[in-house]
Design a protein around this motif. Structure first.
Motif, mmCIF file in Angstrom:
data_model
loop_
_atom_site.group_PDB
_atom_site.id
_atom_site.type_symbol
_atom_site.label_atom_id
_atom_site.label_comp_id
_atom_site.label_asym_id
_atom_site.label_seq_id
_atom_site.Cartn_x
_atom_site.Cartn_y
_atom_site.Cartn_z
ATOM 1 N N TYR A 58 0.792 -1.221 0.000
ATOM 2 C CA TYR A 58 0.000 0.000 0.000
ATOM 3 C C TYR A 58 0.832 1.284 0.000
ATOM 4 O O TYR A 58 0.374 2.312 -0.477
ATOM 5 C CB TYR A 58 -0.934 0.033 1.224
ATOM 6 N N GLN A 59 2.000 1.227 0.523
ATOM 7 C CA GLN A 59 2.749 2.455 0.745
ATOM 8 C C GLN A 59 4.088 2.380 0.013
ATOM 9 O O GLN A 59 4.974 1.640 0.406
ATOM 10 C CB GLN A 59 2.991 2.658 2.250
ATOM 11 N N LYS A 60 4.234 3.141 -1.041
ATOM 12 C CA LYS A 60 5.476 3.139 -1.788
ATOM 13 C C LYS A 60 6.575 3.833 -0.981
ATOM 14 O O LYS A 60 6.309 4.716 -0.174
ATOM 15 C CB LYS A 60 5.290 3.864 -3.132
ATOM 16 N N LEU A 61 7.810 3.413 -1.233
ATOM 17 C CA LEU A 61 8.950 3.973 -0.517
ATOM 18 C C LEU A 61 9.331 5.306 -1.148
ATOM 19 O O LEU A 61 10.177 5.382 -2.041
ATOM 20 C CB LEU A 61 10.126 2.992 -0.550
ATOM 21 N N LYS A 62 8.684 6.380 -0.681
ATOM 22 C CA LYS A 62 8.885 7.699 -1.265
ATOM 23 C C LYS A 62 9.897 8.543 -0.502
ATOM 24 O O LYS A 62 10.300 9.594 -0.974
ATOM 25 C CB LYS A 62 7.550 8.449 -1.336
ATOM 26 N N SER A 63 10.276 8.120 0.683
ATOM 27 C CA SER A 63 11.213 8.906 1.489
ATOM 28 C C SER A 63 12.221 7.986 2.150
ATOM 29 O O SER A 63 12.051 6.770 2.199
ATOM 30 C CB SER A 63 10.452 9.712 2.562
ATOM 31 N N LEU A 64 13.277 8.606 2.681
ATOM 32 C CA LEU A 64 14.307 7.843 3.380
ATOM 33 C C LEU A 64 13.741 7.201 4.634
ATOM 34 O O LEU A 64 14.114 6.069 4.989
ATOM 35 C CB LEU A 64 15.467 8.774 3.735
ATOM 36 N N ALA A 136 17.085 18.783 2.599
ATOM 37 C CA ALA A 136 16.652 17.388 2.560
ATOM 38 C C ALA A 136 15.603 17.175 1.475
ATOM 39 O O ALA A 136 15.603 16.152 0.775
ATOM 40 C CB ALA A 136 16.095 16.980 3.925
ATOM 41 N N TYR A 137 14.693 18.146 1.311
ATOM 42 C CA TYR A 137 13.637 18.030 0.303
ATOM 43 C C TYR A 137 14.229 18.071 -1.109
ATOM 44 O O TYR A 137 13.800 17.324 -1.996
ATOM 45 C CB TYR A 137 12.626 19.165 0.485
ATOM 46 N N ASN A 138 15.219 18.925 -1.320
ATOM 47 C CA ASN A 138 15.816 19.064 -2.653
ATOM 48 C C ASN A 138 16.737 17.903 -3.026
ATOM 49 O O ASN A 138 17.075 17.737 -4.201
ATOM 50 C CB ASN A 138 16.598 20.384 -2.736
ATOM 51 N N GLN A 139 17.157 17.117 -2.048
ATOM 52 C CA GLN A 139 18.072 16.007 -2.307
ATOM 53 C C GLN A 139 17.443 14.658 -1.969
ATOM 54 O O GLN A 139 18.131 13.746 -1.517
ATOM 55 C CB GLN A 139 19.366 16.200 -1.509
ATOM 56 N N GLN A 140 16.147 14.550 -2.194
ATOM 57 C CA GLN A 140 15.452 13.316 -1.827
ATOM 58 C C GLN A 140 15.997 12.099 -2.572
ATOM 59 O O GLN A 140 16.183 11.033 -1.982
ATOM 60 C CB GLN A 140 13.954 13.460 -2.098
ATOM 61 N N ALA A 141 16.248 12.231 -3.873
ATOM 62 C CA ALA A 141 16.726 11.092 -4.654
ATOM 63 C C ALA A 141 18.081 10.609 -4.147
ATOM 64 O O ALA A 141 18.312 9.403 -3.994
ATOM 65 C CB ALA A 141 16.813 11.471 -6.131
ATOM 66 N N ARG A 142 18.986 11.559 -3.887
ATOM 67 C CA ARG A 142 20.302 11.186 -3.386
ATOM 68 C C ARG A 142 20.196 10.555 -1.999
ATOM 69 O O ARG A 142 20.892 9.568 -1.698
ATOM 70 C CB ARG A 142 21.199 12.413 -3.336
ATOM 71 N N ARG A 143 19.345 11.108 -1.143
ATOM 72 C CA ARG A 143 19.179 10.572 0.207
ATOM 73 C C ARG A 143 18.573 9.179 0.173
ATOM 74 O O ARG A 143 18.917 8.317 0.991
ATOM 75 C CB ARG A 143 18.312 11.507 1.050
ATOM 76 N N MET A 144 17.674 8.915 -0.774
ATOM 77 C CA MET A 144 17.101 7.578 -0.919
ATOM 78 C C MET A 144 18.179 6.560 -1.285
ATOM 79 O O MET A 144 18.233 5.452 -0.733
ATOM 80 C CB MET A 144 16.012 7.589 -1.988
ATOM 81 N N ALA A 145 19.056 6.937 -2.218
ATOM 82 C CA ALA A 145 20.138 6.034 -2.626
ATOM 83 C C ALA A 145 21.084 5.761 -1.457
ATOM 84 O O ALA A 145 21.490 4.615 -1.221
ATOM 85 C CB ALA A 145 20.900 6.634 -3.803
ATOM 86 N N TRP A 146 21.430 6.823 -0.720
ATOM 87 C CA TRP A 146 22.288 6.658 0.434
ATOM 88 C C TRP A 146 21.604 5.804 1.506
ATOM 89 O O TRP A 146 22.255 4.987 2.177
ATOM 90 C CB TRP A 146 22.654 8.018 1.015
ATOM 91 N N GLY A 147 20.302 5.994 1.667
ATOM 92 C CA GLY A 147 19.571 5.228 2.670
ATOM 93 C C GLY A 147 19.591 3.738 2.386
ATOM 94 O O GLY A 147 19.785 2.923 3.302
ATOM 95 N N LYS A 148 19.388 3.363 1.125
ATOM 96 C CA LYS A 148 19.432 1.942 0.767
ATOM 97 C C LYS A 148 20.831 1.376 0.991
ATOM 98 O O LYS A 148 20.974 0.233 1.468
ATOM 99 C CB LYS A 148 19.005 1.774 -0.692
ATOM 100 N N ALA A 149 21.856 2.179 0.657
ATOM 101 C CA ALA A 149 23.231 1.726 0.880
ATOM 102 C C ALA A 149 23.521 1.572 2.372
ATOM 103 O O ALA A 149 24.187 0.610 2.796
ATOM 104 C CB ALA A 149 24.217 2.711 0.250
ATOM 105 N N ILE A 150 22.997 2.499 3.178
ATOM 106 C CA ILE A 150 23.198 2.427 4.628
ATOM 107 C C ILE A 150 22.535 1.175 5.203
ATOM 108 O O ILE A 150 23.116 0.482 6.054
ATOM 109 C CB ILE A 150 22.647 3.697 5.302
#
Length: 341
Positions: A58-64, A136-150
């Protein structure tokens, strides 16, 4: 867990009073531990499985934060699935063999570290979302990538940290078959690592990050500020009340072996251990259900299952949906009231 599961009766006083106290403790443990393990297993399984179902379907992963909140219930879910084995062993003895002993010790430790490190990451992410909201809002895509790596790094590091239990864990006979690791040097290293990564690191992260968050929220004029503050205090209080007693007992245990001769000390161990394991039940409530978006998706799940007519909450679901849409109307509001995820 396993290292506290059995008490050598030779440590206790040989007097009749000491023997009777030891027997009462064994009877208490034989009832209390299985009930605690199974209770945490049932509540933790239901709560964390529900969170995973909602996030997957139901809930897509839209944020870190969403990335972290998927890994957190996954870690807790695997942890609670080991508890029925320990419940059986606490009633009878370890009958599952040496390989499963090593495996379950490793799984328990793996998910202990994973869960606590992800809690620290959730805290830091919330700090960034409030203190550095625009960036944080302007770098959401980069933060998502970093979050998955973390998250991948956390799982890998936790696996490495669980190797001592996997390598040195074994079944031995101490009046009955028990599973654990009984090397004094290994136990000291394991305790120091668990205290550092499993308690002090999340605690320091909460104190530092939530202090800044509280200061930011007090200055802001965003709506539901007071509710966000209440959630912060609830999160910190739940962590302190569930984790501090058990870690304090473990510290006392490591400084003076003579506490092993005290029956009251062993009562303290198993009771505080039970309180510490409540985190697996509380995490879904503290880190998922407080969010309006998550509650909206929860009611969608309930509606899809056809349960709303029986619960009589269709109007409540609609109002919750409307409230969540209103909540997400402003980016500034979402940043300063980030607990309404």
């Amino acid at each position: 867990m396993a290292e506290y599961d059995y008490v050598d009766p030779g440590f206790f006083n040989t007097s009749s009073d000491g023997s009777r106290g030891h027997e009462r403790f064994l009877e208490f443990r034989k009832v209390f531990l299985p009930c605690m393990y199974l209770g945490v297993f049932i509540c933790g399984l239901a709560g964390n499985a529900l969170v995973l179902v909602i996030y997957v379907f139901y809930q897509k992963l839209k944020s870190l934060t969403d990335v972290f909140l998927v890994n957190l219930p996954l870690a807790d879910l695997v942890f609670v699935c080991t508890l029925p084995f320990w419940a059986y062993a606490s009633i009878h003895e370890w009958v599952f063999g040496d390989v499963l002993c090593k495996t379950l010790l490793g799984i328990y430790t793996l998910n202990f570290y994973t869960s606590m490190l992800i809690l620290a990451c959730v805290t830091i992410d919330r700090f960034v979302a409030v203190a550095r909201a625009t960036k944080a809002y302007n770098q959401q895509a980069r933060r998502m990538a970093w979050g998955k790596a973390i998250c991948l790094f956390i799982w890998g590091a936790s696996l490495l940290l669980s190797l001592p239990q996997i390598i040195y864990g074994h079944v031995l006979y101490l009046d009955k078959l028990v599973c654990g690791y009984h090397d004094e040097e290994i136990s000291t290293v394991v305790l120091a690592t668990q205290m550092t990564l499993g308690f002090f690191l999340p605690l320091v992260a909460m104190i530092v990050c939530y202090s800044v968050i509280i200061k930011t929220l007090l200055r802001a004029r965003g709506f539901k500020k007071h509710k966000s503050l209440k959630v912060i205090f609830l999160v910190v209080a739940a962590f302190l009340l569930t984790q501090t007693p058990f870690n304090l007992v473990k510290l006392i245990r490591s400084t003076n072996w003579e506490h092993y001769t005290m029956t009251s000390f062993h009562y303290a161990i198993i009771v505080t251990e039970a309180i510490a394991y409540l985190r697996a039940c509380l995490n879904p409530v503290l880190y998922a259900f407080v969010g309006l978006k998550f509650r909206r998706n929860f009611w969608k799940l309930v509606k899809d299952l056809g349960c709303l007519p029986y619960l009589g909450v269709s109007g409540q679901w609609k109002s919750s949906d409307d409230a969540s849409k209103t909540c997400s109307a402003s980016h500034h509001v979402e940043a300063t009231s980030m607990f309404q995820l």
